[in-house]
Design an enzyme around this catalytic site. Structure first.
Site, PDB file in Angstrom:
ATOM      1  N   CYS A 113     157.892  -6.806  72.621  1.00 41.80           N
ATOM      2  CA  CYS A 113     157.894  -8.705  72.022  1.00 41.80           C
ATOM      3  C   CYS A 113     158.182  -9.146  71.792  1.00 41.80           C
ATOM      4  O   CYS A 113     157.086 -10.683  71.895  1.00 41.80           O
ATOM      5  CB  CYS A 113     155.745  -8.522  71.113  1.00 41.80           C
ATOM      6  SG  CYS A 113     155.116  -6.791  71.645  1.00 41.80           S
ATOM      7  N   HIS A 250     154.228 -15.336  67.808  1.00 38.59           N
ATOM      8  CA  HIS A 250     153.680 -14.139  69.366  1.00 38.59           C
ATOM      9  C   HIS A 250     151.880 -13.730  68.463  1.00 38.59           C
ATOM     10  O   HIS A 250     151.492 -13.510  67.536  1.00 38.59           O
ATOM     11  CB  HIS A 250     154.736 -12.862  68.198  1.00 38.59           C
ATOM     12  CG  HIS A 250     153.873 -11.450  69.210  1.00 38.59           C
ATOM     13  ND1 HIS A 250     153.949 -11.607  70.930  1.00 38.59           N
ATOM     14  CD2 HIS A 250     153.733 -10.017  69.061  1.00 38.59           C
ATOM     15  CE1 HIS A 250     153.030 -10.652  71.385  1.00 38.59           C
ATOM     16  NE2 HIS A 250     153.625  -9.622  69.595  1.00 38.59           N
ATOM     17  N   ASN A 280     146.533  -9.104  72.511  1.00 35.16           N
ATOM     18  CA  ASN A 280     149.308  -9.586  73.070  1.00 35.16           C
ATOM     19  C   ASN A 280     149.178  -9.075  73.992  1.00 35.16           C
ATOM     20  O   ASN A 280     149.249  -8.092  74.436  1.00 35.16           O
ATOM     21  CB  ASN A 280     149.161  -8.554  71.893  1.00 35.16           C
ATOM     22  CG  ASN A 280     150.436  -8.079  71.254  1.00 35.16           C
ATOM     23  OD1 ASN A 280     151.094  -9.044  72.822  1.00 35.16           O
ATOM     24  ND2 ASN A 280     150.407  -6.910  70.230  1.00 35.16           N
TER      25      ASN A 280
HETATM   26  N1  ACO Z   1     137.927   0.277  67.864  1.00 36.56           N
HETATM   27  C1  ACO Z   1     137.284   0.969  66.110  1.00 36.56           C
HETATM   28  N2  ACO Z   1     137.610   1.999  65.603  1.00 36.56           N
HETATM   29  C2  ACO Z   1     139.388   1.835  65.225  1.00 36.56           C
HETATM   30  C3  ACO Z   1     140.032   1.900  66.681  1.00 36.56           C
HETATM   31  C4  ACO Z   1     139.085   0.792  67.509  1.00 36.56           C
HETATM   32  N3  ACO Z   1     139.297  -0.451  68.800  1.00 36.56           N
HETATM   33  N4  ACO Z   1     141.143   1.377  66.072  1.00 36.56           N
HETATM   34  C5  ACO Z   1     141.521   2.581  65.341  1.00 36.56           C
HETATM   35  N5  ACO Z   1     140.385   2.218  64.433  1.00 36.56           N
HETATM   36  C6  ACO Z   1     139.900   2.830  63.139  1.00 36.56           C
HETATM   37  C7  ACO Z   1     141.253   3.949  62.837  1.00 36.56           C
HETATM   38  O1  ACO Z   1     140.983   4.730  63.469  1.00 36.56           O
HETATM   39  C8  ACO Z   1     141.244   4.039  61.610  1.00 36.56           C
HETATM   40  O2  ACO Z   1     139.596   5.472  61.052  1.00 36.56           O
HETATM   41  P1  ACO Z   1     139.622   6.048  59.714  1.00 36.56           P
HETATM   42  O3  ACO Z   1     139.798   5.507  58.850  1.00 36.56           O
HETATM   43  O4  ACO Z   1     138.601   6.750  59.881  1.00 36.56           O
HETATM   44  O5  ACO Z   1     141.909   7.213  60.500  1.00 36.56           O
HETATM   45  C9  ACO Z   1     140.544   2.676  60.957  1.00 36.56           C
HETATM   46  O6  ACO Z   1     140.170   1.753  61.972  1.00 36.56           O
HETATM   47  C10 ACO Z   1     141.160   1.830  60.140  1.00 36.56           C
HETATM   48  O7  ACO Z   1     142.727   2.169  61.408  1.00 36.56           O
HETATM   49  P2  ACO Z   1     143.843   1.577  60.716  1.00 36.56           P
HETATM   50  O8  ACO Z   1     145.245   1.040  61.731  1.00 36.56           O
HETATM   51  O9  ACO Z   1     143.963   1.123  59.085  1.00 36.56           O
HETATM   52  O10 ACO Z   1     143.255  -0.478  61.131  1.00 36.56           O
HETATM   53  P3  ACO Z   1     144.520  -2.172  60.905  1.00 36.56           P
HETATM   54  O11 ACO Z   1     143.221  -2.381  60.409  1.00 36.56           O
HETATM   55  O12 ACO Z   1     145.362  -1.699  60.159  1.00 36.56           O
HETATM   56  O13 ACO Z   1     143.698  -2.594  62.185  1.00 36.56           O
HETATM   57  C11 ACO Z   1     145.465  -2.540  63.870  1.00 36.56           C
HETATM   58  C12 ACO Z   1     144.715  -1.639  63.609  1.00 36.56           C
HETATM   59  C13 ACO Z   1     144.588  -3.566  64.812  1.00 36.56           C
HETATM   60  C14 ACO Z   1     145.982  -1.842  65.377  1.00 36.56           C
HETATM   61  C15 ACO Z   1     146.603  -3.105  63.195  1.00 36.56           C
HETATM   62  O14 ACO Z   1     147.246  -1.873  61.834  1.00 36.56           O
HETATM   63  C16 ACO Z   1     147.687  -4.276  63.774  1.00 36.56           C
HETATM   64  O15 ACO Z   1     147.230  -5.395  64.538  1.00 36.56           O
HETATM   65  N6  ACO Z   1     148.893  -3.591  63.818  1.00 36.56           N
HETATM   66  C17 ACO Z   1     150.379  -4.395  64.362  1.00 36.56           C
HETATM   67  C18 ACO Z   1     150.368  -4.658  66.077  1.00 36.56           C
HETATM   68  C19 ACO Z   1     151.264  -5.739  66.362  1.00 36.56           C
HETATM   69  O16 ACO Z   1     151.826  -6.158  65.869  1.00 36.56           O
HETATM   70  N7  ACO Z   1     151.807  -4.796  66.914  1.00 36.56           N
HETATM   71  C20 ACO Z   1     153.260  -5.769  67.244  1.00 36.56           C
HETATM   72  C21 ACO Z   1     153.597  -5.948  68.452  1.00 36.56           C
HETATM   73  S1  ACO Z   1     153.527  -5.163  69.942  1.00 36.56           S
HETATM   74  C22 ACO Z   1     154.858  -5.023  71.001  1.00 36.56           C
HETATM   75  O17 ACO Z   1     155.766  -5.265  70.588  1.00 36.56           O
HETATM   76  C23 ACO Z   1     154.832  -4.078  72.064  1.00 36.56           C
END
Ligand code: ACO
Length: 323
Positions: A113, A250, A280
């Site tokens: 990214c 980003h 993204n």
């Molecule tokens: N729909 C419904 N529920 C979901 C989904 C979905 N699509 N995905 C995950 N969940 C559930 C999980 O299983 C979890 O359930 P549990 O509590 O029963 O275990 C719950 O939702 C919460 O999951 P978290 O991972 O804690 O959710 P979070 O609030 O952290 O959001 C996310 C997840 C959106 C992925 C976030 O962590 C994020 O944006 N992370 C950073 C991503 C990023 O910036 N990447 C960098 C660049 S990418 C690159 O370089 C290629």
């Protein structure tokens, strides 16, 4: 001194828009969850005939048109991508061929990214070093091809697209009043590999693999890393956060963008956000956001603009420029 000034900007998106609701029949998720956790409402998905090379070419042509230039005016093409058309040759060379260029040189840059920010900083060193006068910098991705469409924790987050800029050598005074790139700060740390990677490759599995991410772990590190490089780029360029006209981060997650802007003291109305429309798009996300803010007249000549990205590796970086 020589400065790298942006002459043109362009973008290209696949024909197909995929709304959040379409995921509800694929995995256990909902439009509400995706919007609340990420801010994403839709993304674009490439059809079979749309590739990183074809999208990159279209964005490049749009940037050249915007600059009033032709491929004959370009010395170097740098393509930021993690989803090349082939393992080799570089997709940048394929784009060079598609543009009808038989002169100059072209190569791919892989920093996930952060790729576009790395590529802009690299183009600047070629320009200031005198090896190129005009550089086409492209970010183009087809992440839909490396997603695990059964994994709800990743498949809802990414989209396809491309953005491009033309950078040109122009004379500057060496002060913050110059147009062009004023500073850059790049970082990487391979100890975070397991948090965000693709589980395949030519030298290991012999396959392309799928994207794997511990989203929560990435989130934990993102804001601190982003604010560190932004503060470094601002300090090097002699600009305060309050003096910035536009923050172009980003586009991974609206919550990360908001938290970073808040920590840096950048007002909401100076932050360019397109994550709701594109998801993204990895290395394409910063140039797509930039293209949107230039096209609608927000970014104007003389504005101080800060580009920032963080991604797999981890890699992260920021570029400060005067439009
Ligand atoms: N729909 C419904 N529920 C979901 C989904 C979905 N699509 N995905 C995950 N969940 C559930 C999980 O299983 C979890 O359930 P549990 O509590 O029963 O275990 C719950 O939702 C919460 O999951 P978290 O991972 O804690 O959710 P979070 O609030 O952290 O959001 C996310 C997840 C959106 C992925 C976030 O962590 C994020 O944006 N992370 C950073 C991503 C990023 O910036 N990447 C960098 C660049 S990418 C690159 O370089 C290629």
């Amino acid at each position: 001194m020589i400065r790298s000034v942006v002459r043109g900007v362009g973008q290209a998106l696949p024909r197909k828009v995929m709304k959040n609701a379409e995921f509800e029949s694929l995995v256990d998720t909902s439009d509400e969850w995706i919007v609340q956790r990420t801010g994403i409402t839709q993304r674009y998905i490439a059809a079979e005939d749309e590739t990183t090379a074809s999208l990159g070419e279209a964005a490049a042509r749009a940037a050249l048109d915007d600059a009033g230039l032709s491929p004959a005016d370009i010395d170097l093409i740098i393509l930021a991508t993690s989803t090349p058309n082939n393992t080799f040759p570089a997709t940048a060379v394929e784009i060079q061929e598609r543009l009808g260029m038989r002169h100059g040189f072209a190569f791919d840059m892989q920093a996930v990214c952060s790729g576009f920010v790395y590529a802009v900083a690299t183009a600047d060193t070629y320009i200031r070093g005198g090896m190129a006068k005009r550089v086409l910098v492209i970010g183009s991705e087809t992440f839909s091809r490396i997603l695990d469409w059964t994994d709800r924790t990743t498949c809802v987050l990414f989209g396809d697209g491309a953005g491009a800029i033309v950078l040109e050598a122009q004379a500057g005074e060496g002060t913050r009043s110059d147009r062009g790139i004023l500073s850059a700060s790049l970082r990487s740390d391979g100890s975070h590999r397991e948090k965000l990677f693709v589980d395949g490759g030519p030298s290991t599995t012999g396959t392309v693999g799928h994207l794997r991410m511990e989203g929560r772990e990435v989130f934990k590190h993102a804001v601190g890393m982003i604010t560190d490089v932004v503060e470094d780029a601002l300090a090097q360029g002699g600009i305060t956060a309050e003096e910035l006209d536009w923050f172009v981060p980003h586009q991974a997650n609206k919550r990360i963008i908001d938290a970073s802007a808040k920590k840096l003291g950048i007002a909401d109305d100076k932050v360019v956000v397109t994550v709701h429309l594109h998801g993204n798009t990895s290395a394409a996300s910063v140039p797509l956001a930039l293209a949107a803010a230039v096209a609608d007249g927000r970014i104007k000549e003389g504005d101080y603009v800060l580009l920032e990205a963080m991604g797999g590796g981890f890699t992260w970086g920021a570029v400060l420029l005067r439009w």
